[in-house]
Motif scaffolding. Structure first.
Motif, PDB file in Angstrom:
ATOM      1  N   VAL A 193      56.450   7.006  17.282  1.00 52.09           N
ATOM      2  CA  VAL A 193      56.685   5.568  17.129  1.00 52.09           C
ATOM      3  C   VAL A 193      56.077   5.066  15.826  1.00 52.09           C
ATOM      4  N   GLY A 194      54.835   5.459  15.559  1.00 55.14           N
ATOM      5  CA  GLY A 194      54.180   5.025  14.324  1.00 55.14           C
ATOM      6  C   GLY A 194      54.902   5.514  13.080  1.00 55.14           C
ATOM      7  N   LEU A 195      55.329   6.788  13.102  1.00 54.89           N
ATOM      8  CA  LEU A 195      56.054   7.343  11.960  1.00 54.89           C
ATOM      9  C   LEU A 195      57.368   6.600  11.740  1.00 54.89           C
TER      10      LEU A 195
ATOM     11  N   SER B 178      54.692  18.205   7.701  1.00 60.50           N
ATOM     12  CA  SER B 178      54.381  17.664   6.382  1.00 60.50           C
ATOM     13  C   SER B 178      54.597  18.709   5.293  1.00 60.50           C
ATOM     14  N   GLY B 179      54.251  19.968   5.600  1.00 56.49           N
ATOM     15  CA  GLY B 179      54.487  21.043   4.635  1.00 56.49           C
ATOM     16  C   GLY B 179      55.964  21.267   4.383  1.00 56.49           C
ATOM     17  N   LEU B 180      56.769  21.188   5.433  1.00 61.09           N
ATOM     18  CA  LEU B 180      58.219  21.323   5.279  1.00 61.09           C
ATOM     19  C   LEU B 180      58.767  20.215   4.380  1.00 61.09           C
ATOM     20  N   MET B 181      58.274  18.995   4.586  1.00 58.57           N
ATOM     21  CA  MET B 181      58.719  17.871   3.764  1.00 58.57           C
ATOM     22  C   MET B 181      58.325  18.063   2.306  1.00 58.57           C
ATOM     23  N   SER B 182      57.085  18.455   2.071  1.00 54.15           N
ATOM     24  CA  SER B 182      56.577  18.529   0.699  1.00 54.15           C
ATOM     25  C   SER B 182      57.121  19.731  -0.068  1.00 54.15           C
ATOM     26  N   LEU B 183      57.289  20.858   0.615  1.00 60.00           N
ATOM     27  CA  LEU B 183      57.690  22.078  -0.085  1.00 60.00           C
ATOM     28  C   LEU B 183      59.196  22.220  -0.246  1.00 60.00           C
ATOM     29  N   TRP B 184      59.962  21.620   0.665  1.00 59.20           N
ATOM     30  CA  TRP B 184      61.423  21.804   0.596  1.00 59.20           C
ATOM     31  C   TRP B 184      62.203  20.482   0.599  1.00 59.20           C
ATOM     32  N   ALA B 185      62.007  19.659   1.609  1.00 59.82           N
ATOM     33  CA  ALA B 185      62.862  18.478   1.779  1.00 59.82           C
ATOM     34  C   ALA B 185      62.692  17.467   0.657  1.00 59.82           C
ATOM     35  N   MET B 186      61.458  17.190   0.242  1.00 62.56           N
ATOM     36  CA  MET B 186      61.233  16.178  -0.778  1.00 62.56           C
ATOM     37  C   MET B 186      61.863  16.551  -2.124  1.00 62.56           C
ATOM     38  N   PRO B 187      61.595  17.755  -2.690  1.00 62.06           N
ATOM     39  CA  PRO B 187      62.250  18.081  -3.964  1.00 62.06           C
ATOM     40  C   PRO B 187      63.771  18.128  -3.859  1.00 62.06           C
ATOM     41  N   ALA B 188      64.288  18.604  -2.712  1.00 63.34           N
ATOM     42  CA  ALA B 188      65.742  18.639  -2.536  1.00 63.34           C
ATOM     43  C   ALA B 188      66.321  17.230  -2.505  1.00 63.34           C
ATOM     44  N   SER B 189      65.620  16.296  -1.870  1.00 59.55           N
ATOM     45  CA  SER B 189      66.118  14.923  -1.794  1.00 59.55           C
ATOM     46  C   SER B 189      66.063  14.239  -3.155  1.00 59.55           C
TER      47      SER B 189
ATOM     48  N   PHE C 293      53.424  19.343 -14.086  1.00 58.52           N
ATOM     49  CA  PHE C 293      53.985  20.447 -13.307  1.00 58.52           C
ATOM     50  C   PHE C 293      52.899  21.067 -12.422  1.00 58.52           C
ATOM     51  N   ARG C 294      51.712  21.256 -12.989  1.00 62.30           N
ATOM     52  CA  ARG C 294      50.612  21.837 -12.217  1.00 62.30           C
ATOM     53  C   ARG C 294      50.229  20.924 -11.051  1.00 62.30           C
ATOM     54  N   ALA C 295      50.105  19.631 -11.327  1.00 66.34           N
ATOM     55  CA  ALA C 295      49.719  18.684 -10.283  1.00 66.34           C
ATOM     56  C   ALA C 295      50.774  18.610  -9.176  1.00 66.34           C
ATOM     57  N   GLU C 296      52.049  18.582  -9.557  1.00 67.32           N
ATOM     58  CA  GLU C 296      53.121  18.495  -8.564  1.00 67.32           C
ATOM     59  C   GLU C 296      53.130  19.728  -7.665  1.00 67.32           C
ATOM     60  N   LEU C 297      52.932  20.906  -8.241  1.00 71.59           N
ATOM     61  CA  LEU C 297      52.936  22.136  -7.452  1.00 71.59           C
ATOM     62  C   LEU C 297      51.813  22.135  -6.422  1.00 71.59           C
ATOM     63  N   HIS C 298      50.608  21.837  -6.844  1.00 74.70           N
ATOM     64  CA  HIS C 298      49.471  21.898  -5.927  1.00 74.70           C
ATOM     65  C   HIS C 298      49.492  20.751  -4.925  1.00 74.70           C
ATOM     66  N   GLU C 299      50.018  19.609  -5.303  1.00 72.74           N
ATOM     67  CA  GLU C 299      50.111  18.494  -4.351  1.00 72.74           C
ATOM     68  C   GLU C 299      51.006  18.851  -3.165  1.00 72.74           C
ATOM     69  N   ARG C 300      52.022  19.648  -3.408  1.00 74.43           N
ATOM     70  CA  ARG C 300      52.912  20.055  -2.310  1.00 74.43           C
ATOM     71  C   ARG C 300      52.186  20.949  -1.312  1.00 74.43           C
TER      72      ARG C 300
ATOM     73  N   PRO D 120      62.511  11.479   2.857  1.00 74.16           N
ATOM     74  CA  PRO D 120      61.601  12.635   2.951  1.00 74.16           C
ATOM     75  C   PRO D 120      60.280  12.436   2.220  1.00 74.16           C
ATOM     76  N   SER D 121      60.309  11.809   1.044  1.00 74.49           N
ATOM     77  CA  SER D 121      59.057  11.561   0.326  1.00 74.49           C
ATOM     78  C   SER D 121      58.194  10.549   1.061  1.00 74.49           C
ATOM     79  N   LEU D 122      58.819   9.545   1.701  1.00 71.99           N
ATOM     80  CA  LEU D 122      58.057   8.576   2.489  1.00 71.99           C
ATOM     81  C   LEU D 122      57.432   9.246   3.710  1.00 71.99           C
ATOM     82  N   VAL D 123      58.217  10.080   4.379  1.00 71.28           N
ATOM     83  CA  VAL D 123      57.722  10.758   5.581  1.00 71.28           C
ATOM     84  C   VAL D 123      56.549  11.664   5.246  1.00 71.28           C
ATOM     85  N   MET D 124      56.609  12.335   4.095  1.00 71.95           N
ATOM     86  CA  MET D 124      55.523  13.224   3.703  1.00 71.95           C
ATOM     87  C   MET D 124      54.207  12.462   3.560  1.00 71.95           C
ATOM     88  N   VAL D 125      54.268  11.268   2.986  1.00 68.00           N
ATOM     89  CA  VAL D 125      53.065  10.466   2.777  1.00 68.00           C
ATOM     90  C   VAL D 125      52.621   9.778   4.066  1.00 68.00           C
ATOM     91  N   ILE D 126      53.601   9.336   4.863  1.00 68.42           N
ATOM     92  CA  ILE D 126      53.284   8.539   6.052  1.00 68.42           C
ATOM     93  C   ILE D 126      52.831   9.403   7.223  1.00 68.42           C
TER      94      ILE D 126
END
Length: 375
Positions: free
Chosen positions: A18-20, A114-125, A271-278, A58-64
């Motif tokens: 519900v919160g998400l 969250s890992g699925l969102m950050s590693l795959w769904a977010m960059p694809a979106s 590029f370094r920051a984006e990789l490790h943030e995921r 997907p980017s919102l879901v990863m953060v939220i």
């Protein structure tokens, strides 16, 4: 998993979903309103509007997700405490580790999600969003722009054509590009028609000239062409053009980025920051869940104040996220920031776990001290 543990997991899981959903819908709505000009000024349908704006979800879901987990854990424990259920279960011999088990299941599930969102769904979106915006700009240019008028596509970019010809061709094309400071480009062509090559949209100009004049030059450079393909991704935000930004690239591409590329070399820190943030994103879900559990995991009677514990948990979570943003900025500037970026959520997890299980961990030591004292 016992009946009590399933009961707790059901409450926490429902609260998380519900919160998400609510938080994502509210934030998506505020972001979508900024792109409402897709329908009002660019003549797009409601379907296109929802498609384009929906790609940011997907980017919102990863953060939220970590925030929703934090809220759900606090809500569940506060409810159990308010109904004195934790006091009863503790009196019946329910250990802190048993109480944590359903929350651990939820924390692991949210971390994986969250890992699925950050590693795959977010960059694809984001890559799909880039392509969708290009399609919108192409459609706007070739179908929506009215003939005989000078249309401002974006600051510094003007487009005009005389009339439409057979097959959707644009006749009498004039375009002025002043987006680059100190440089003016004028495109003149007898005809132009939109075409797509390998998922890239182009405006193919036929029989015309390109006049390029740099700042301080007395006369412009003149290029005469029979056919010239103009990449339509450059109409609209400059960000939609090549090359791909770090967040639009897949995780595998970021793991193997090429420093010989001039764009990559100039933006290596990003590029370094984006990789490790995921990879760090799932750790924040674990840290948020642990902080919330540490705050209200101990049984409290109705006379004990839980507001202070909730406020402390909110403050700790806020401090953790602010520190995470700072570590991310440091990581983009210096490679030494990578260690700090990983250490921050891990330290939050460890400290929260030590506080949450402080009494359970202290019990063996108290027994040892009692044995030695008796001896």
């Amino acid at each position: 998993m016992s009946l009590i543990e399933r009961y707790i997991l059901r409450i926490a899981g429902s609260a998380f979903l519900v919160g998400l959903g609510v938080l994502t819908a509210v934030i998506w709505l505020t972001q979508a309103m900024r792109d409402f000009d897709l329908m009002t000024t660019k003549g797009q349908s409601l379907i296109v509007f929802f498609h384009v704006t929906g790609l940011i979800i997907p980017s919102l879901v990863m953060v939220i997700s970590p925030i929703a987990l934090f809220i759900a854990t606090l809500f569940t424990l506060n409810r159990l405490n308010g109904d004195s259920e934790l006091v009863v279960t503790a009196s019946a011999g329910f250990s802190p580790f048993q109480l944590f088990r359903p929350f651990a299941v939820l924390i692991v599930a949210v971390a994986l999600f969250s890992g699925l969102m950050s590693l795959w769904a977010m960059p694809a979106s984001f890559r799909a969003l880039r392509d969708a915006i290009t399609e919108v700009q192409s459609d706007f240019l070739t179908r929506i722009v009215r003939p005989g008028t000078f249309n401002l596509l974006e600051p510094g970019l003007y487009f005009h054509y005389r009339e439409r010809g057979p097959g959707g061709a644009l006749l009498g094309i004039f375009m002025l590009d002043r987006r680059e400071e100190g440089q003016n480009n004028v495109y003149l062509a007898e005809t132009g028609i939109a075409s797509k090559v390998e998922d890239q949209n182009y405006l193919v100009l036929e029989t015309g000239t390109i006049q390029r004049q740099d700042k301080g030059a007395e006369t412009p450079a003149m290029i005469v062409f029979d056919s010239y393909a103009l990449d339509l991704s450059h109409f609209g935000s400059r960000a939609t053009g090549a090359p791909l930004r770090p967040r639009e690239r897949g995780t595998f591409d970021l793991l193997n980025y090429d420093l010989s590329d001039s764009y990559v070399k100039e933006n290596e820190g990003r590029f370094r920051a984006e990789l490790h943030e995921r990879f760090i994103a799932p750790l924040y879900a674990v840290a948020m869940g642990m902080i919330a559990f540490a705050a209200l995991g101990a049984p409290r009677t109705t006379r004990q104040n839980r507001g202070l514990a909730i406020a402390a948990a909110v403050g700790a979570a806020l401090l953790l996220r602010v520190g995470g943003f700072g570590a991310s900025a440091l990581m983009a500037r210096d490679v030494t920031g990578v260690l700090a970026a990983y250490a921050l959520p891990l330290l939050g997890c460890v400290l929260a776990a030590l506080y949450a299980f402080r009494f359970a961990l202290d019990r063996p030591f108290r027994r040892m001290r009692a044995v030695f004292a008796a001896a």
